[in-house]
Design a protein around this motif. Structure first.
Motif, mmCIF file in Angstrom:
data_model
loop_
_atom_site.group_PDB
_atom_site.id
_atom_site.type_symbol
_atom_site.label_atom_id
_atom_site.label_comp_id
_atom_site.label_asym_id
_atom_site.label_seq_id
_atom_site.Cartn_x
_atom_site.Cartn_y
_atom_site.Cartn_z
ATOM 1 N N ILE A 21 112.075 61.062 113.330
ATOM 2 C CA ILE A 21 111.634 61.306 111.960
ATOM 3 C C ILE A 21 112.169 62.665 111.532
ATOM 4 O O ILE A 21 111.784 63.689 112.080
ATOM 5 C CB ILE A 21 110.097 61.284 111.854
ATOM 6 C CG1 ILE A 21 109.562 59.923 112.267
ATOM 7 C CG2 ILE A 21 109.659 61.642 110.439
ATOM 8 C CD1 ILE A 21 108.053 59.874 112.355
ATOM 9 N N ARG A 22 113.058 62.647 110.571
ATOM 10 C CA ARG A 22 113.576 63.907 110.057
ATOM 11 C C ARG A 22 112.607 64.445 109.008
ATOM 12 O O ARG A 22 112.095 63.698 108.183
ATOM 13 C CB ARG A 22 114.967 63.706 109.452
ATOM 14 C CG ARG A 22 116.002 63.474 110.551
ATOM 15 C CD ARG A 22 117.352 63.314 109.956
ATOM 16 N NE ARG A 22 117.454 61.938 109.470
ATOM 17 C CZ ARG A 22 118.375 61.514 108.643
ATOM 18 N NH1 ARG A 22 119.284 62.335 108.200
ATOM 19 N NH2 ARG A 22 118.401 60.267 108.257
ATOM 20 N N LEU A 23 112.353 65.724 109.069
ATOM 21 C CA LEU A 23 111.395 66.325 108.145
ATOM 22 C C LEU A 23 111.920 66.403 106.725
ATOM 23 O O LEU A 23 111.156 66.367 105.774
ATOM 24 C CB LEU A 23 110.995 67.721 108.631
ATOM 25 C CG LEU A 23 110.243 67.739 109.958
ATOM 26 C CD1 LEU A 23 109.956 69.178 110.354
ATOM 27 C CD2 LEU A 23 108.956 66.946 109.857
ATOM 28 N N ARG A 24 113.201 66.534 106.565
ATOM 29 C CA ARG A 24 113.776 66.657 105.230
ATOM 30 C C ARG A 24 114.933 65.670 105.089
ATOM 31 O O ARG A 24 115.761 65.537 105.980
ATOM 32 C CB ARG A 24 114.318 68.066 104.994
ATOM 33 C CG ARG A 24 113.314 69.169 105.211
ATOM 34 C CD ARG A 24 112.549 69.429 103.929
ATOM 35 N NE ARG A 24 111.723 70.600 103.983
ATOM 36 C CZ ARG A 24 110.523 70.677 104.545
ATOM 37 N NH1 ARG A 24 110.030 69.666 105.180
ATOM 38 N NH2 ARG A 24 109.821 71.782 104.490
ATOM 39 N N ILE A 28 113.975 57.687 104.782
ATOM 40 C CA ILE A 28 112.526 57.459 104.764
ATOM 41 C C ILE A 28 111.897 58.306 103.661
ATOM 42 O O ILE A 28 112.116 59.510 103.589
ATOM 43 C CB ILE A 28 111.910 57.827 106.123
ATOM 44 C CG1 ILE A 28 112.498 56.940 107.226
ATOM 45 C CG2 ILE A 28 110.408 57.681 106.098
ATOM 46 C CD1 ILE A 28 112.053 57.306 108.620
ATOM 47 N N ASP A 29 111.093 57.656 102.806
ATOM 48 C CA ASP A 29 110.440 58.431 101.746
ATOM 49 C C ASP A 29 109.232 59.180 102.313
ATOM 50 O O ASP A 29 108.827 58.976 103.458
ATOM 51 C CB ASP A 29 110.056 57.553 100.561
ATOM 52 C CG ASP A 29 108.928 56.580 100.850
ATOM 53 O OD1 ASP A 29 108.196 56.739 101.836
ATOM 54 O OD2 ASP A 29 108.765 55.635 100.059
ATOM 55 N N GLY A 30 108.653 60.047 101.521
ATOM 56 C CA GLY A 30 107.568 60.907 101.976
ATOM 57 C C GLY A 30 106.349 60.151 102.474
ATOM 58 O O GLY A 30 105.783 60.482 103.521
ATOM 59 N N GLU A 32 106.146 57.097 103.666
ATOM 60 C CA GLU A 32 106.458 56.411 104.922
ATOM 61 C C GLU A 32 106.521 57.410 106.076
ATOM 62 O O GLU A 32 106.031 57.148 107.174
ATOM 63 C CB GLU A 32 107.789 55.666 104.809
ATOM 64 C CG GLU A 32 108.104 54.855 106.047
ATOM 65 C CD GLU A 32 109.388 54.042 105.913
ATOM 66 O OE1 GLU A 32 109.751 53.382 106.902
ATOM 67 O OE2 GLU A 32 110.005 54.057 104.839
ATOM 68 N N ARG A 33 107.093 58.558 105.827
ATOM 69 C CA ARG A 33 107.196 59.601 106.851
ATOM 70 C C ARG A 33 105.803 60.045 107.294
ATOM 71 O O ARG A 33 105.527 60.190 108.490
ATOM 72 C CB ARG A 33 107.979 60.797 106.308
ATOM 73 C CG ARG A 33 108.301 61.829 107.360
ATOM 74 C CD ARG A 33 109.159 62.968 106.821
ATOM 75 N NE ARG A 33 110.356 62.484 106.187
ATOM 76 C CZ ARG A 33 110.691 62.755 104.917
ATOM 77 N NH1 ARG A 33 109.924 63.492 104.165
ATOM 78 N NH2 ARG A 33 111.803 62.290 104.407
ATOM 79 N N HIS A 37 104.035 59.492 110.978
ATOM 80 C CA HIS A 37 103.537 60.644 111.727
ATOM 81 C C HIS A 37 102.055 60.476 112.083
ATOM 82 O O HIS A 37 101.638 60.795 113.190
ATOM 83 C CB HIS A 37 103.757 61.937 110.950
ATOM 84 C CG HIS A 37 103.375 63.141 111.738
ATOM 85 N ND1 HIS A 37 104.070 63.532 112.873
ATOM 86 C CD2 HIS A 37 102.362 64.010 111.597
ATOM 87 C CE1 HIS A 37 103.496 64.593 113.387
ATOM 88 N NE2 HIS A 37 102.452 64.913 112.628
ATOM 89 N N ARG A 134 104.209 51.050 107.719
ATOM 90 C CA ARG A 134 105.441 51.783 108.020
ATOM 91 C C ARG A 134 106.084 52.232 106.756
ATOM 92 O O ARG A 134 106.069 51.694 105.747
ATOM 93 C CB ARG A 134 106.399 50.905 108.797
ATOM 94 C CG ARG A 134 107.677 51.652 109.063
ATOM 95 C CD ARG A 134 108.652 50.895 109.899
ATOM 96 N NE ARG A 134 109.954 51.465 109.660
ATOM 97 C CZ ARG A 134 110.457 52.490 110.345
ATOM 98 N NH1 ARG A 134 109.803 53.016 111.307
ATOM 99 N NH2 ARG A 134 111.662 52.959 110.048
#
Length: 134
Positions: A21-24, A28-30, A32-33, A37, A134
């Protein structure tokens, strides 16, 4: 100093979500991220502490009241007695002094208030984990 080193100096174990999961940026939209998490965090805690009947989820900017843990200890039996209760929360969006008349009143809501909440293993493992969005 970094957060991990500071936590380890205090004898805490750091569990970091590194499941791609990339933070920025990325695909993946916010929302979903955040959902991914939360699932990682909840699953990690229940798996790491197999005897825990429940966990308290605390967001990093929550200010604790002096009775924070006592509140959860005294209200946690509700989760075992009433299957219609999803979680116990220590946060109230309307909990300002001018709106709260009785500090001993417990309120029920259909809105999920988040920030500081108690979730049972039974609810998470038996129902939520398999269908977590998800």
């Amino acid at each position: 100093r970094d957060i991990k080193s500071s936590a380890e100096d205090q004898g805490l174990t750091v569990i970091q979500n590194t499941e791609g999961i990339r933070l920025r940026g990325g695909q993946i939209d916010g929302a979903e991220r955040i959902a991914l998490h939360y699932k990682f965090s909840l699953t990690s805690m229940f798996d790491r502490f197999p005897n825990a009947k429940a966990i308290i989820i605390i967001e990093d900017d929550l200010l604790f009241s002096p009775d924070f843990y006592e509140y959860f200890q005294s209200t946690s039996p509700i989760l075992n007695e009433d299957n219609s209760v999803f979680a116990i929360s220590a946060w109230n969006d309307n909990g300002f002094k001018h709106r709260v008349k009785d500090p001993y009143t417990l309120r029920r809501t259909g809105f999920f208030p988040g920030l500081g909440w108690l979730l049972t293993r039974k609810l998470y493992k038996d129902e939520l984990e398999v269908q977590w969005p998800r």
